[in-house]
Design a protein around this motif. Structure first.
Motif, PDB file in Angstrom:
ATOM      1  N   PRO A   1       2.387  -0.713  52.474  1.00 15.85           N
ATOM      2  CA  PRO A   1       1.339  -0.234  51.567  1.00 15.85           C
ATOM      3  C   PRO A   1       1.836   0.655  50.432  1.00 15.85           C
ATOM      4  CG  PRO A   1       1.356   1.060  53.575  1.00 15.85           C
ATOM      5  CD  PRO A   1       2.310  -0.076  53.807  1.00 15.85           C
TER       6      PRO A   1
ATOM      7  N   ARG B   1       1.188  -3.896  41.263  1.00 14.35           N
ATOM      8  CA  ARG B   1       0.933  -4.534  42.547  1.00 14.35           C
ATOM      9  C   ARG B   1      -0.575  -4.744  42.755  1.00 14.35           C
ATOM     10  NH1 ARG B   1       2.657  -2.646  48.646  1.00 14.35           N
ATOM     11  NH2 ARG B   1       1.155  -3.991  49.705  1.00 14.35           N
TER      12      ARG B   1
ATOM     13  N   PRO C   1      -9.333  -7.973  43.605  1.00 14.23           N
ATOM     14  CA  PRO C   1      -8.068  -7.225  43.536  1.00 14.23           C
ATOM     15  C   PRO C   1      -7.939  -6.443  42.224  1.00 14.23           C
ATOM     16  CG  PRO C   1      -7.690  -9.489  44.235  1.00 14.23           C
ATOM     17  CD  PRO C   1      -9.111  -9.416  43.770  1.00 14.23           C
TER      18      PRO C   1
ATOM     19  N   VAL D   1      -7.640  -1.903  51.516  1.00 16.80           N
ATOM     20  CA  VAL D   1      -7.345  -0.481  51.356  1.00 16.80           C
ATOM     21  C   VAL D   1      -7.652   0.261  52.653  1.00 16.80           C
ATOM     22  CG1 VAL D   1      -7.853   1.623  50.043  1.00 16.80           C
ATOM     23  CG2 VAL D   1      -7.944  -0.615  48.906  1.00 16.80           C
TER      24      VAL D   1
ATOM     25  N   LEU E   1      -2.410  -1.632  41.161  1.00 16.91           N
ATOM     26  CA  LEU E   1      -2.338  -0.287  41.742  1.00 16.91           C
ATOM     27  C   LEU E   1      -2.669   0.787  40.706  1.00 16.91           C
ATOM     28  CD1 LEU E   1      -1.631   1.732  43.971  1.00 16.91           C
ATOM     29  CD2 LEU E   1       0.789   1.500  43.291  1.00 16.91           C
TER      30      LEU E   1
ATOM     31  N   VAL F   1      -4.021  -4.802  44.563  1.00 20.66           N
ATOM     32  CA  VAL F   1      -4.597  -4.082  45.705  1.00 20.66           C
ATOM     33  C   VAL F   1      -5.942  -4.715  46.040  1.00 20.66           C
ATOM     34  CG1 VAL F   1      -5.556  -1.881  46.493  1.00 20.66           C
ATOM     35  CG2 VAL F   1      -3.433  -1.921  45.155  1.00 20.66           C
TER      36      VAL F   1
ATOM     37  N   ASP G   1      -2.960  -3.066  51.581  1.00 23.46           N
ATOM     38  CA  ASP G   1      -2.191  -3.066  50.333  1.00 23.46           C
ATOM     39  C   ASP G   1      -1.968  -1.648  49.820  1.00 23.46           C
ATOM     40  OD1 ASP G   1      -2.189  -5.913  50.183  1.00 23.46           O
ATOM     41  OD2 ASP G   1      -4.234  -5.840  49.385  1.00 23.46           O
ATOM     42  N   ALA G   2      -2.905  -0.743  50.112  1.00 23.62           N
ATOM     43  CA  ALA G   2      -2.799   0.640  49.634  1.00 23.62           C
ATOM     44  C   ALA G   2      -3.467   1.565  50.640  1.00 23.62           C
ATOM     45  CB  ALA G   2      -3.448   0.794  48.260  1.00 23.62           C
TER      46      ALA G   2
END
Length: 293
Positions: free
Chosen positions: A227, A177, A148, A182, A151, A179, A202-203
């Motif tokens: 996201p 945050r 992870p 993806v 962001l 991420v 997450d993004a």
């Protein structure tokens, strides 16, 4: 050396034109099927700069991702900027071929190239092609990071790994945050926001995110963990496909013993050319700057 028709047949095997969206305009725009081809230039946009580059290179084929005439035309007059491209290419004996949404949906395709450029591990398509029993083709990709990242750091990764443009890279969401998962979609991707949410990413890395869809996605995400968004220049998210396509065509050439010389254009054809960052006037709201690339 192969004839243009032989090279086009190989391109249609890589990116079958019947897999393009119905509204799309893919395939050969100009070129003599019997002409010999020894060099190919691959670019995102069929604009004056890449046409001139193909002519200087002595290419027999310019392969682009974006169509020249997406919405049709009634003229190829050299008095128009698109007609000038056609005239210059024909005069120099350069064919033009387009692989657009058929390359987006391919395996590998545009989003695979984007994910690879960002150092992501692909787990599957974001919007699978229902006609593909293997479940590997489709629009966008779901990916994972090895570990992870916040962001803000992930946005810096995107900025560092994609070609530089005036727009750079901007992100929406909590900078801290984490991420890990993806979603990516090369080119304009806000039509897939609901799929990104459903996938639990997450993004989401894409381009051309409009104000209202982005604002709504961020507001919903603040409530339910939807996201974060990472928006890059359209051209930058699709340029990695050019290198991927070059490697694929090199492999075809070697298999057939063609001896093609395949080149990738590094001319930046993103339409935006200036990024102006100014201090706000007294009393005006302050801005948060992202990570320009």
């Amino acid at each position: 050396m192969p004839a243009l028709s032989d090279v086009i047949a190989a391109l249609d095997e890589l990116w079958p034109p019947e897999r393009a969206e119905q509204w799309d305009a893919v395939g050969t725009v100009c070129g003599d099927p019997g002409a010999e081809v020894s060099r190919v230039l691959i670019a995102v946009d069929p604009v004056r700069e890449t046409a001139e580059e193909a002519v200087r290179l002595g290419a027999g084929l310019l392969l682009t991702h974006h169509p020249l005439y997406l919405r049709g035309t009634t003229t190829v007059s050299a008095g128009t900027f698109k007609g000038r491209v056609v005239h210059d290419l024909i005069r120099a004996g350069v064919a033009l071929h387009v692989a657009h949404t058929n390359a987006d949906r391919a395996d590998p395709g545009v989003s695979d190239a984007l994910a690879e450029a960002l150092g992501l591990r692909i787990t599957g398509p974001l919007a699978p092609d229902p006609a593909d029993p293997s479940g590997r083709r489709g629009l966008g990709r779901i990916c994972e990071l090895d570990a992870p990242e916040p962001l803000a750091r992930f946005a810096e990764r995107v900025a560092a790994r994609l070609p530089a443009t005036a727009q750079g890279v901007r992100a929406a969401g909590d900078p801290d945050r984490p991420v890990r998962t993806v979603a990516v979609c090369g080119g304009s991707g806000d039509s897939l926001l609901d799929r990104v949410r459903a996938a639990g990413a997450d993004a989401y890395v894409t381009a051309d995110l409009r104000h209202h869809p982005a604002s709504e996605a961020v507001q919903r995400g603040a409530l339910d963990g939807g996201p974060a968004l990472v928006d890059a220049a359209h051209w930058a998210t699709e340029w990695p496909w050019c290198e991927q396509a070059a490697a694929q065509l090199d492999a075809v050439s070697e298999r057939h013993g063609w001896g093609l010389r395949v080149h990738v254009s590094r001319t930046v054809t993103d339409p935006w050319t200036v990024h102006a960052a100014s201090a706000p006037a007294e009393g005006a709201p302050t801005t948060i700057t992202g990570a320009p690339n």
